[in-house]
Design an enzyme around this catalytic site. Structure first.
Site: not given
Ligand SMILES: Cc1ncc(COP(=O)(O)O)c(C=O)c1O
Length: 313
Positions: A64, A155-157, A161
């Site tokens: 990420s 990407a866990k950005a 969220y």
């Protein structure tokens, strides 16, 4: 549920008191959402505790960061060791672990170059995420997931969220426990914080990553378990209406684990009870995570903490 505090947080290589892990309001991340993070679980074992798929999670954190051109000053081995250190220092397990790398206090412009990268790792107790044992009542959201080539879904950005919040809030306001996002073409993508699986006529389906889904570690675990159990598995694009005529549907995620879905848009899934394939996969998943079945895929990293109760069974 309010966060249950622990004693220490790992910060850039040191353990600092929980209350000192703060950032300035003018930090880049506060204004522009410039963070990447992970969510990991540590499960109780018959003799101690173990982190589930730690290297895979920390590799996704590095991936990420790479997508967002963030050069993290720690490598995979160091980041994994940091997770073990903070759990052992706090003596809290089972627990949820939240590593986050962010752009800190430096410059106000959008360019992140002049803002330092800071990494924090916290751990704290956290139980079941999706309420109810018999399955969640969920809806299809009016919000789509991230369109390709806008916000990268792999990407866990933190910024992603905002979309998850829109999906989740809409679902909750309308009396559902969770919302399912379709991709920009109207194909099934994922929940606001979970991947999704469908069973129909004995075959297990999940959308491919190109449908704007996060490459979930639990998704991968379920695919691995299903193949091990000899279940036919296919990653393919799924039309919305397949959800309404499925025999079984379930969410997967570190927070959600393996969570059956009871209804979608008030249409019962199958007979409205968790199905046989969901149950077999969940049994294997929780069996391995809680050390009650052999760690046949090498998924557990032991920590020296005495844990009394499983997170969930
Ligand atoms: C949007 C989204 N999809 C899927 C998942 C499941 O990923 P994992 O199984 O790695 O927790 C998560 C949770 O992290 C998520 O936030």
């Amino acid at each position: 549920m309010p966060i249950q505090t622990t004693s220490k947080i790992w910060y850039n290589g040191n353990l600092i008191p929980w209350k000192d892990a703060t950032i300035h309001v003018m930090s880049h991340v506060v204004h522009y959402g410039s963070s990447v993070f992970e969510g990991i679980r540590c499960y109780s074992q018959p003799h101690g505790a173990a982190v589930f798929r730690l290297p895979e999670h920390m590799q996704r954190l590095l991936d990420s960061a790479k997508i967002y051109r963030m050069e993290l000053p720690f490598n995979l081995e160091e980041l994994c060791a940091a997770v073990v250190d903070v759990i052992e220092a706090n003596g809290v397990a089972p627990c949820y672990i939240r590593p986050i790398a962010l752009r800190g206090y430096g410059e106000i412009g959008v360019s992140p170059k002049g803002s330092p990268i800071e990494i924090y790792i916290a751990n704290f107790p956290w139980g079941k995420y999706i309420p109810g044992n018999n399955g969640a009542d969920v809806c299809i959201s009016s919000w789509n997931r991230l369109a390709p080539n806008t916000m990268p879904a792999l990407a866990k950005a933190g910024a992603n969220y905002m979309n998850s919040q829109l999906i989740h809030m809409e679902a909750e306001i309308n009396g559902y426990q969770e919302g399912i996002g379709l991709d920009v073409n109207g194909l099934v993508s994922e929940g606001s914080g979970e991947n999704i699986f469908v069973v129909r006529n004995g075959v297990l389906y999940t959308p491919p990553l190109a449908n704007s889904a996060l490459s979930g570690i639990t998704r991968d675990s379920v695919l691995t378990i299903a193949r091990h159990l000899g279940l036919p598995v296919t990653e393919q694009a799924l039309p919305r209406e397949l959800l309404y005529i499925a025999d079984e549907v379930f969410f997967t995620g570190t927070a959600a684990e393996v969570s059956p879905i009871r209804s979608i848009d008030r249409i019962l899934v199958g007979d409205g009870k968790p199905g046989e394939i969901t149950r077999r996969i969940a049994d294997e998943f929780f069996g391995i995570a809680n050390g009650l079945k052999p760690d046949r895929f090498g998924w557990l990293t032991p920590v020296r903490v005495t844990a009394n109760e499983p997170v969930t069974v």
